[in-house]
Each structure stands twice: as structure tokens, then as C-alpha cells.
Design a protein around this motif. Structure first.
Motif, mmCIF file in Angstrom:
data_model
loop_
_atom_site.group_PDB
_atom_site.id
_atom_site.type_symbol
_atom_site.label_atom_id
_atom_site.label_comp_id
_atom_site.label_asym_id
_atom_site.label_seq_id
_atom_site.Cartn_x
_atom_site.Cartn_y
_atom_site.Cartn_z
ATOM 1 N N VAL A 126 1.266 -1.045 -0.204
ATOM 2 C CA VAL A 126 -0.313 0.214 -0.250
ATOM 3 C C VAL A 126 0.705 1.117 0.184
ATOM 4 O O VAL A 126 1.985 1.012 0.626
ATOM 5 C CB VAL A 126 -1.109 0.282 0.875
ATOM 6 C CG1 VAL A 126 -1.698 1.635 0.964
ATOM 7 C CG2 VAL A 126 -2.215 -1.648 0.744
ATOM 8 N N HIS A 127 0.760 2.354 -1.180
ATOM 9 C CA HIS A 127 1.430 3.770 -0.910
ATOM 10 C C HIS A 127 0.221 4.202 -0.291
ATOM 11 O O HIS A 127 -0.769 4.498 -0.989
ATOM 12 C CB HIS A 127 1.589 3.935 -2.084
ATOM 13 C CG HIS A 127 2.334 4.798 -1.870
ATOM 14 N ND1 HIS A 127 3.902 5.078 -1.829
ATOM 15 C CD2 HIS A 127 2.386 6.291 -3.286
ATOM 16 C CE1 HIS A 127 4.351 6.316 -2.040
ATOM 17 N NE2 HIS A 127 3.427 7.605 -2.812
ATOM 18 N N LEU A 128 0.898 4.753 0.965
ATOM 19 C CA LEU A 128 -0.115 6.043 1.088
ATOM 20 C C LEU A 128 0.711 7.367 2.472
ATOM 21 O O LEU A 128 1.640 6.948 3.512
ATOM 22 C CB LEU A 128 -0.496 5.381 3.016
ATOM 23 C CG LEU A 128 -2.468 5.406 3.109
ATOM 24 C CD1 LEU A 128 -3.013 4.828 2.681
ATOM 25 C CD2 LEU A 128 -1.851 5.089 5.257
ATOM 26 N N PRO A 129 0.387 8.133 1.102
ATOM 27 C CA PRO A 129 1.239 9.676 1.558
ATOM 28 C C PRO A 129 1.176 10.062 2.398
ATOM 29 O O PRO A 129 -0.376 9.964 2.619
ATOM 30 C CB PRO A 129 0.923 10.132 0.549
ATOM 31 C CG PRO A 129 0.560 9.255 -0.813
ATOM 32 C CD PRO A 129 -0.098 7.596 -0.116
ATOM 33 N N SER A 152 3.256 -4.378 2.465
ATOM 34 C CA SER A 152 4.216 -3.475 2.430
ATOM 35 C C SER A 152 4.230 -2.162 2.254
ATOM 36 O O SER A 152 3.373 -1.758 1.901
ATOM 37 C CB SER A 152 5.798 -3.593 2.122
ATOM 38 O OG SER A 152 5.429 -3.118 0.823
ATOM 39 N N ILE A 153 4.479 -0.912 3.201
ATOM 40 C CA ILE A 153 3.695 0.287 3.590
ATOM 41 C C ILE A 153 5.179 1.231 2.716
ATOM 42 O O ILE A 153 5.762 1.342 3.316
ATOM 43 C CB ILE A 153 3.499 0.704 4.282
ATOM 44 C CG1 ILE A 153 2.113 -0.479 5.420
ATOM 45 C CG2 ILE A 153 2.646 2.022 4.663
ATOM 46 C CD1 ILE A 153 1.855 -0.174 6.451
ATOM 47 N N THR A 154 4.851 2.146 1.759
ATOM 48 C CA THR A 154 5.638 3.031 0.873
ATOM 49 C C THR A 154 4.579 4.810 1.026
ATOM 50 O O THR A 154 3.673 4.170 1.732
ATOM 51 C CB THR A 154 6.129 2.849 -0.452
ATOM 52 O OG1 THR A 154 4.848 2.952 -0.668
ATOM 53 C CG2 THR A 154 7.324 1.637 -0.295
ATOM 54 N N THR A 155 5.702 5.657 1.624
ATOM 55 C CA THR A 155 5.076 6.932 1.702
ATOM 56 C C THR A 155 5.511 8.241 0.772
ATOM 57 O O THR A 155 6.603 7.661 -0.086
ATOM 58 C CB THR A 155 4.864 6.777 2.840
ATOM 59 O OG1 THR A 155 3.959 8.410 2.845
ATOM 60 C CG2 THR A 155 6.041 7.786 3.385
ATOM 61 N N ASP A 156 4.871 9.495 0.631
ATOM 62 C CA ASP A 156 5.282 10.616 -0.127
ATOM 63 C C ASP A 156 5.657 11.546 1.197
ATOM 64 O O ASP A 156 5.370 11.270 2.102
ATOM 65 C CB ASP A 156 4.830 10.635 -0.888
ATOM 66 C CG ASP A 156 4.393 10.693 -2.148
ATOM 67 O OD1 ASP A 156 5.133 9.591 -2.616
ATOM 68 O OD2 ASP A 156 3.919 10.749 -2.812
ATOM 69 N N ILE A 157 6.464 12.050 1.343
ATOM 70 C CA ILE A 157 6.952 12.766 2.332
ATOM 71 C C ILE A 157 7.357 14.411 1.677
ATOM 72 O O ILE A 157 8.330 15.000 0.575
ATOM 73 C CB ILE A 157 7.615 12.366 3.100
ATOM 74 C CG1 ILE A 157 6.915 11.648 4.229
ATOM 75 C CG2 ILE A 157 8.286 14.083 4.519
ATOM 76 C CD1 ILE A 157 7.905 10.999 4.760
ATOM 77 N N VAL A 162 10.416 6.012 1.120
ATOM 78 C CA VAL A 162 9.707 6.697 1.406
ATOM 79 C C VAL A 162 10.616 8.315 -0.533
ATOM 80 O O VAL A 162 11.444 7.450 -0.850
ATOM 81 C CB VAL A 162 10.613 7.675 2.654
ATOM 82 C CG1 VAL A 162 9.958 8.916 2.432
ATOM 83 C CG2 VAL A 162 10.497 6.239 3.992
ATOM 84 N N PHE A 163 9.389 8.613 -0.547
ATOM 85 C CA PHE A 163 9.481 9.413 -1.753
ATOM 86 C C PHE A 163 9.626 10.886 -1.655
ATOM 87 O O PHE A 163 8.307 11.226 -0.818
ATOM 88 C CB PHE A 163 8.763 9.519 -2.829
ATOM 89 C CG PHE A 163 8.770 7.526 -3.846
ATOM 90 C CD1 PHE A 163 9.500 7.673 -4.402
ATOM 91 C CD2 PHE A 163 8.102 7.138 -3.348
ATOM 92 C CE1 PHE A 163 9.681 6.249 -5.482
ATOM 93 C CE2 PHE A 163 7.413 5.869 -3.477
ATOM 94 C CZ PHE A 163 8.688 5.329 -4.854
ATOM 95 N N ALA A 164 10.294 11.002 -0.532
ATOM 96 C CA ALA A 164 10.487 12.756 -0.437
ATOM 97 C C ALA A 164 10.995 13.696 -1.183
ATOM 98 O O ALA A 164 12.248 13.324 -1.786
ATOM 99 C CB ALA A 164 11.894 12.411 0.861
#
Ligand code: SAM
Ligand code: SF4
Length: 476
Positions: free
Chosen positions: A297-300, A336-341, A368-370
Motif C-alpha cells: 500500500v502506498h499511503l502518502p 509493505s507500506i511506502t509513502t510520500d513526504i 519513502v519518496f521525499a
């Protein structure tokens, strides 16, 4: 509108090396399409894409339309009679790129080539683009791609200023043809635009209000894709889980996921990007119930500080976001969990950054995409004061990335010895080296003595990890 011929066309034109499929749906193709296919050649096109997966998929639609009109795709702008840039305006740097590309053509303004700007910068700047780059003759936003044949006809007839800038049409999903780049994994946009109002974000302006695609049309296309050999589909939307079926069936997003996974031949279903506010237990239950739904899940989150989240108008607090994470961690299988910051949002204090760093510790993201905050036109945050100097934004970005690097180092080394199923998507120039994606969306580079592995599913055991990647070998 029926799309049964789309995929036949893409097989005919993609040069994927796969056998021509002359069966399914070709009888449904229009006379115009046949004329295009049969080589009433109009010239050559070069198409460069900037930005996100939605833009990549939009370009697949644009390429389909052009191929069906008899254009041939070429690899360089120099050899093209039609040059198109599908643009991104999410951050200033991305938007600037297209103007620097356009500048390169200023010198050749009268050489007869047609230059077009598509996508978010087209929508954002509109006819201003003609002033900044008078050698451009087509400006077209993503919601108007279904009208591209008419717009191109006007350009071909010599009209120097052609625009397609409506952005609230729901015809956006239905271009007459799509030419997909990847022969195994297909992107499918199920929701366009965005009704959220994050104060930093230009998307609601460039892509317009939220419009969901009818569930029966989505499912029909998924079945066709499966028949043609696609085994993985990725459902796309700026807020994919805000999907609202416009038909009487009123399928929930989670029901749609399950229905897509049920299509015979589909082995993996992904979806991106999810908005935390609309992320609900039924989505986790669906992933638990159906192994074909990928465990990623991509959950920004954008920030770990409630104060900054409020200023960003993200509609949730740190605590509410962490509840969503707990919901995902409560699944029976590991997801797995990824995110945007975003760092350096106006008014972000050192304590706010500390909160974001502590959120990384709390969640332990898989990726993480920052980004450094970039002020965008037509957004509320443009008017906010307390702006943070560029060097300070860079420092904060580096601190955040270092923290995530440490987390990934530990995570990746703990995966050594584990076995994953990969969909093989790449072959290295190095002998016997391949790469593929796991269901949890990790890339693993691996060794195998086998030949023709592209598009196949294989078991790979992880033998090593770096902060940024994993290596392994095929297990028999
Ligand atoms: N709709 C998705 C969501 O709400 O999470 C994100 C879509 S946006 C195309 C991808 C990412 O770009 C966002 O999650 C955000 O981190 C980043 N972004 C958007 N606007 C930005 C801005 N003005 N400056 C820096 N990063 C930005
Ligand atoms: Fe932009 Fe927010 Fe919509 Fe995502 S949810 S596209 S960040 S406005």
C-alpha cells in the motif's frame, strides 16, 4: 464506447516481438482505424513523458491515437515530424524542464515540424505557452486526449494555435486506442482528477474534479487485457481509493479490487495512490481474502506533524494516520507500506521535522519518496509566509533520507534467506542477470541460468541487500 480493439492494435504496433493477434475484436475496429493501420502514413512522432505513472499511461493513450492515424513512433526528436511533450507540473523543476526542451526548438522554428505540449503544464499555462514558445502549435490537457484526432486534424490542416483545455469531462478514460509499453503489466486509470484540496498541490487545477470510470467498463478492459497475456494490472488514480462507481452497481473500491482479481489470467492487482482519509478496513480485508491483491500500500503521509498536516489541508492528524497504519499492520499477511513526504512546507519548524522523523521510526516504511516543498501556481500555500530557504530545505531532505536509509538497511538485511515470487520485467546486459518485482513491490536483481524469463513468474531467494536494493538467485 467499446474498447475491444484497443489491445489488438497495441500488439500490432508495439514491436514487442510477440505474435500478432489478429483474432479478438479486430472486426470491431473502425474504418478510420484500418486506414491508419494499413499505412496511410502521415509522418513520424516523438513523445517524451515527464512525471508520474498516470502521465506514463496517458502517453500510452496518446501513442495509440497517433499510431492509429498512421504516424510512426521514432526514438529522437530530430527524426520526427511531430514532437510531443507530455508534461508534469507537480514541482517547479518538472515544469521548467519542458520549457528548456521547447527552447531547444526555438532555433528551428520554420522547419515545418509540429510541436505540441500535453498534460499538466499545458493545462496550467494554457495559451500562455504560445506566447512563451510561438513555435508550439498544439496545447492539450489530459482530459482532452480523446479529442486528439480532431485536434491533430486541425494542426495538420495548418492551424497554428490549437488547444484542448477542458478539464472536467468524463470522456477522459476513453481514448479510441491505447498502445501499452509493457507487455505483462497494464496500467488502467479508474479515477481522474482530485476533489481534495491539499494547499500545496496543483493537481486539482490541472486535472480537474474527481471522475470515476464505470466499473463494467473497467472489468471489460481487464478481461481483454488478461486474454492478451497481461497478468498484472495496476489501477491508477490520484486518490485511487476514493473511487465511486458511477453505475447503478455502485461497487465499492474494495469490491472492484476483488472483481479485477477474479478475471481469469490475472495474477496480480496493484493500486496507487491511496489517500489516508479514504483508506478503510474493507480494503485490508480484501487484501487478506485474495492473494492476487498485492501486499503493498502506498499511503502518502506528507508530514508527521499534525500542525503541518492542518496547514497542508490533508484532512487527517498524525494520530489518525497512525490508526490507518495499525489497520494495515493488523492484516493477516504482511503488507509493505511506502509513502510520500514533503519537507520545508511554509512554517515547518525544527520540531515538526522531528515529528516526521519520529513517524519514520513508528511506521518503519519500506520506501519513502521525499520532496522539498515547491510553491505552485493556483495553490493556497503560495500565499503563505514563513518560507524556508532552499539550503535549509535541502538539509532537511538529507536528514530525512539518511534516517530512511538506516531503516531500509536493517529491513533489507533481515530479508536475506527469504524467498519471493517475482514477475520478471528486466534483463541485465550482464550474462544471466535479471530483475523483477515482488508482490510487495520490491525490486530484486537475481541470477539465473535460464533463458527467456521475461514476463514469467519465478521464485527467488534473497542473498544480499543494500539500503536501496536486494539481490538474489532463482530457486528451483
Ligand atoms: N494524490 C497523491 C496523494 O494525495 O498522496 C499524491 C499525488 S502527487 C502527484 C505525488 C506527490 O508529489 C505528493 O504525494 C507530494 O508528496 C508531492 N507534491 C505534490 N505537490 C508538491 C509540491 N508543491 N511540492 C513538493 N512536493 C509536492
Ligand atoms: Fe494533490 Fe492532495 Fe489531491 Fe493528492 S490528494 S492529488 S496531494 S490535492
Amino acid at each position: 464506447m467499446s474498447k475491444t480493439f484497443d489491445i489488438v492494435l497495441e500488439r500490432l504496433t508495439s514491436g514487442s516481438g510477440l505474435p500478432l493477434d489478429t483474432g479478438v475484436g479486430m472486426q470491431n475496429a473502425s474504418a478510420e482505424l484500418h486506414a491508419g493501420l494499413l499505412g496511410a502514413s502521415r509522418g513520424t512522432f516523438f513523445l517524451e513523458t515527464f512525471g508520474c505513472q498516470m502521465n506514463d499511461h496517458d502517453s500510452e493513450k496518446v501513442a495509440g491515437v497517433l499510431l492509429s492515424r498512421g504516424y510512426r513512433q521514432v526514438e529522437s526528436p530530430e527524426s520526427a515530424s511531430l514532437i510531443l511533450y507530455n508534461t508534469c507540473s507537480i514541482r517547479e523543476k518538472a515544469a521548467q524542464k519542458v520549457f528548456s526542451r521547447l527552447g531547444e526548438f526555438g532555433l528551428h522554428q520554420n522547419d515545418g515540424r509540429i510541436i505540441g505540449v500535453l498534460g499538466c503544464v499545458a493545462q496550467q499555462e494554457g495559451e500562455e505557452i504560445f506566447k512563451r514558445a510561438p513555435w508550439v502549435s498544439l496545447v492539450c490537457g489530459s482530459a482532452s486526449y480523446s479529442k486528439l484526432p480532431e485536434l491533430l486534424a486541425q494542426v495538420e490542416a495548418g492551424n497554428q494555435r490549437v488547444t484542448g483545455l477542458d478539464n472536467d469531462t468524463d470522456e477522459t478514460f476513453e481514448t479510441p486506442v491505447t498502445r501499452r509499453d509493457n507487455p505483462w503489466r497494464a496500467y488502467l486509470t479508474i479515477i481522474e482528477g482530485c476533489d481534495k484540496a491539499c494547499s500545496y498541490c496543483v493537481v486539482p487545477y490541472t486535472r480537474g474534479p474527481e471522475r470515476s470510470r464505470a466499473s463494467d467498463s473497467i472489468l471489460r478492459e481487464v478481461r481483454q487485457l488478461a486474454e492478451l497475456g497481461y497478468s498484472e494490472v495496476q489501477l491508477l488514480g490520484q486518490t485511487v481509493n476514493s473511487y465511486k462507481d458511477p453505475t447503478a452497481r455502485q461497487m465499492r473500491f474494495s469490491d472492484l479490487l476483488l472483481a479485477v482479481a477474479d478475471a481469469p489470467g490475472i495474477r496480480r492487482v496493484r493500486f496507487t495512490t491511496s489517500h489516508p482519509r479514504d483508506f478503510t478496513q474493507d480494503i485490508v480485508d480484501a487484501i487478506d481474502a485474495q492473494p492476487k491483491l498485492c501486499n503493498h500500500v502506498h499511503l502518502p503521509v506528507q508530514s508527521g506533524s499534525t500542525r503541518v498536516l492542518q496547514a497542508m489541508q490533508r484532512t487527517y492528524s498524525r494520530e489518525e494516520y497512525l490508526e490507518k497504519i495499525a489497520m494495515i499492520r493488523g492484516a493477516k499477511r504482511s503488507i509493505s507500506i511506502t509513502t510520500d513526504i514533503i519537507v520545508g512546507f511554509p512554517g515547518e519548524a525544527e520540531e515538526d521535522l522531528e515529528e516526521t522523523l519520529s513517524l519514520l521510526d513508528a511506521v518503519r516504511y519500506d520506501g519513502v519518496f521525499a520532496f522539498k516543498y515547491s510553491p505552485r501556481p493556483h495553490t493556497p500555500s503560495l500565499k503563505m509566509r514563513d518560507t524556508i530557504p532552499e539550503e535549509e530545505k535541502s538539509r532537511r531532505l538529507a536528514v530525512l533520507q539518511e534516517k530512511q536509509r538506516e531503516i531500509q538497511t536493517v529491513k533489507h538485511s533481515s530479508l536475506v534467506g527469504e524467498t519471493f515470487e517475482l514477475l520478471v520485467g528486466g534483463k541485465s546486459r550482464r550474462e544471466n542477470q535479471w530483475s523483477g518485482h515482488t508482490s510487495c513491490h520490491r525490486v530484486i536483481n537475481f541470477a539465473s541460468q535460464e533463458q527467456a524469463l521475461l514476463g514469467k513468474y519465478v521464485q527467488v531467494s534473497v542473498t544480499g541487500g543494500t539500503p536501496t536494493g536486494l539481490v538474489g538467485e532463482q530457486t528451483l
